[in-house]
Design a protein around this motif. Structure first.
Motif, mmCIF file in Angstrom:
data_model
loop_
_atom_site.group_PDB
_atom_site.id
_atom_site.type_symbol
_atom_site.label_atom_id
_atom_site.label_comp_id
_atom_site.label_asym_id
_atom_site.label_seq_id
_atom_site.Cartn_x
_atom_site.Cartn_y
_atom_site.Cartn_z
ATOM 1 N N UNK A 25 52.696 34.353 -0.204
ATOM 2 C CA UNK A 25 52.030 33.554 -1.230
ATOM 3 C C UNK A 25 50.742 34.199 -1.708
ATOM 4 N N UNK A 26 49.977 34.759 -0.768
ATOM 5 C CA UNK A 26 48.722 35.442 -1.127
ATOM 6 C C UNK A 26 48.996 36.618 -2.059
ATOM 7 N N UNK A 27 50.015 37.415 -1.725
ATOM 8 C CA UNK A 27 50.355 38.583 -2.534
ATOM 9 C C UNK A 27 50.873 38.153 -3.901
ATOM 10 N N UNK A 28 51.720 37.130 -3.925
ATOM 11 C CA UNK A 28 52.289 36.642 -5.188
ATOM 12 C C UNK A 28 51.192 36.150 -6.127
ATOM 13 N N UNK A 47 42.264 37.558 -1.899
ATOM 14 C CA UNK A 47 43.588 37.217 -1.364
ATOM 15 C C UNK A 47 44.249 38.423 -0.709
ATOM 16 N N UNK A 48 44.133 39.578 -1.345
ATOM 17 C CA UNK A 48 44.768 40.787 -0.804
ATOM 18 C C UNK A 48 44.115 41.226 0.505
ATOM 19 N N UNK A 49 42.795 41.062 0.605
ATOM 20 C CA UNK A 49 42.111 41.406 1.854
ATOM 21 C C UNK A 49 42.640 40.539 3.006
ATOM 22 N N UNK A 50 42.843 39.248 2.715
ATOM 23 C CA UNK A 50 43.399 38.345 3.744
ATOM 24 C C UNK A 50 44.800 38.798 4.135
ATOM 25 N N UNK A 51 45.598 39.174 3.139
ATOM 26 C CA UNK A 51 46.975 39.589 3.408
ATOM 27 C C UNK A 51 47.026 40.909 4.185
ATOM 28 N N UNK A 52 46.101 41.829 3.875
ATOM 29 C CA UNK A 52 46.035 43.101 4.607
ATOM 30 C C UNK A 52 45.710 42.846 6.077
ATOM 31 N N UNK A 53 44.816 41.887 6.320
ATOM 32 C CA UNK A 53 44.462 41.535 7.706
ATOM 33 C C UNK A 53 45.666 40.988 8.467
ATOM 34 N N UNK A 54 46.649 40.463 7.707
ATOM 35 C CA UNK A 54 47.887 39.954 8.320
ATOM 36 C C UNK A 54 48.996 41.015 8.269
ATOM 37 N N UNK A 59 50.266 44.353 0.180
ATOM 38 C CA UNK A 59 48.874 44.009 -0.138
ATOM 39 C C UNK A 59 47.972 45.233 -0.011
ATOM 40 N N UNK A 60 48.241 46.055 0.998
ATOM 41 C CA UNK A 60 47.444 47.283 1.179
ATOM 42 C C UNK A 60 47.592 48.192 -0.041
ATOM 43 N N UNK A 61 48.809 48.296 -0.577
ATOM 44 C CA UNK A 61 49.053 49.117 -1.762
ATOM 45 C C UNK A 61 48.308 48.552 -2.974
ATOM 46 N N UNK A 62 48.461 47.254 -3.217
ATOM 47 C CA UNK A 62 47.824 46.626 -4.382
ATOM 48 C C UNK A 62 46.304 46.696 -4.287
ATOM 49 N N UNK A 63 45.761 46.416 -3.100
ATOM 50 C CA UNK A 63 44.312 46.462 -2.911
ATOM 51 C C UNK A 63 43.809 47.898 -3.046
#
Length: 215
Positions: A25-28, A47-54, A59-63
Motif C-alpha cells: 500500500x505504501x509503494x502503491x 512512504x517509500x522510506x517506511x517501505x524500505x525499512x520493511x 521502494x528502494x528503487x523508487x526512492x
C-alpha cells in the motif's frame, strides 16, 4: 463521471492498507503521488522510506530514483547508490540500469565510474534485453561536456547537472508516454542542448535555472 469514484474508492483501500502497515500500500500510494499532477514528492519519499525499512526492493528503487534527481529529498550520490544497489541485487533490471546511469554521471558525494557503469548496464541488458525501453542510458560527464561544446555552450559542472536533470525528465516523460511502443524516444540530447541555449549562454558567468518550458 464513473472513473473518479472508482479511483477514490481505490485510494481509500490503499490508505486503509497503509494504516494496517501494508508495504504494498505504501509503494502503491507513493507511485500515485509521484505521478500526480501536483507531484507530491515529499509525501512519496516518506512512504517509500517506511517501505524500505520493511525491506521493499521496489521502494528502494523508487526512492533511489528520487534521491538521484533530488525530488522531495536532498540529492545524495552515496545514498542513491545504496538504495539502487539493494534493488539491483534483487534482480530488478531497471534498478541495474539506474545504477549504471548513476555511475555514468556521478552525484553529490559519488564520483563517476565508467567501469562500474558498464558492468551494471551489461547486467541490466542481460537480465532484460528491452530494459532500454523503460530506462534511457545517460550520457557520461565527458560525453555531456563534449556535446555542450559542439553546441557552442560553455557550462560549469553544476550546470551540467541541471541539463542532465532536464534530459532525464524528458526521457522519463517520453518512456511513460510510449511504454507500450517499441521505438526510440523522440527526445535527443542535442535537442535538449539546443533548447538550453537561451539559459546557458556561451561563457556564462552565473548559474542559471533551467526550466523545461511549456510541455
Amino acid at each position: 463521471g464513473g472513473v473518479r469514484p472508482s479511483f477514490d474508492h481505490e485510494l481509500d483501500l490503499i490508505n486503509h492498507s497503509i494504516s494496517m502497515g501494508s508495504v504494498e500500500g505504501m509503494v502503491a500510494k507513493a507511485k500515485i503521488l509521484i505521478h500526480s499532477m501536483g507531484k507530491e514528492y515529499e509525501e512519496a519519499v516518506s512512504l517509500l522510506q517506511r517501505a524500505v525499512e520493511e525491506s521493499s526492493t521496489e521502494a528502494a528503487f523508487l526512492l533511489g530514483q528520487l534521491v538521484v534527481r533530488g525530488l522531495g529529498v536532498k540529492k545524495d550520490g552515496k545514498r542513491a547508490e545504496r538504495l539502487l544497489t539493494i534493488a539491483a541485487s534483487s534482480g530488478m533490471a531497471e534498478a541495474m540500469a539506474g545504477l549504471g546511469n548513476l555511475y555514468l554521471t556521478g552525484g553529490p558525494g559519488l564520483c563517476a565510474n565508467d567501469e562500474l557503469a558498464s558492468k551494471w548496464w551489461k547486467r541490466a541488458e542481460e537480465k532484460d534485453p528491452k530494459v532500454t525501453e523503460s530506462v534511457s542510458k545517460s550520457p557520461s560527464h565527458a560525453e555531456m561536456k563534449q556535446m555542450c561544446q559542439e553546441n557552442g555552450l560553455d557550462v560549469k559542472d553544476e550546470q551540467l547537472g541541471q541539463i542532465e536533470d532536464v534530459f532525464q525528465a524528458l526521457m522519463e516523460a517520453s518512456v511513460s508516454k510510449n511504454k507500450h511502443k517499441s521505438q526510440d524516444s523522440p527526445f535527443k540530447m542535442d535537442e535538449v542542448l539546443k533548447n538550453s541555449r537561451e539559459v546557458f549562454h556561451p561563457k556564462a558567468q552565473r548559474p542559471s535555472t533551467l526550466t523545461m518550458g511549456n510541455q
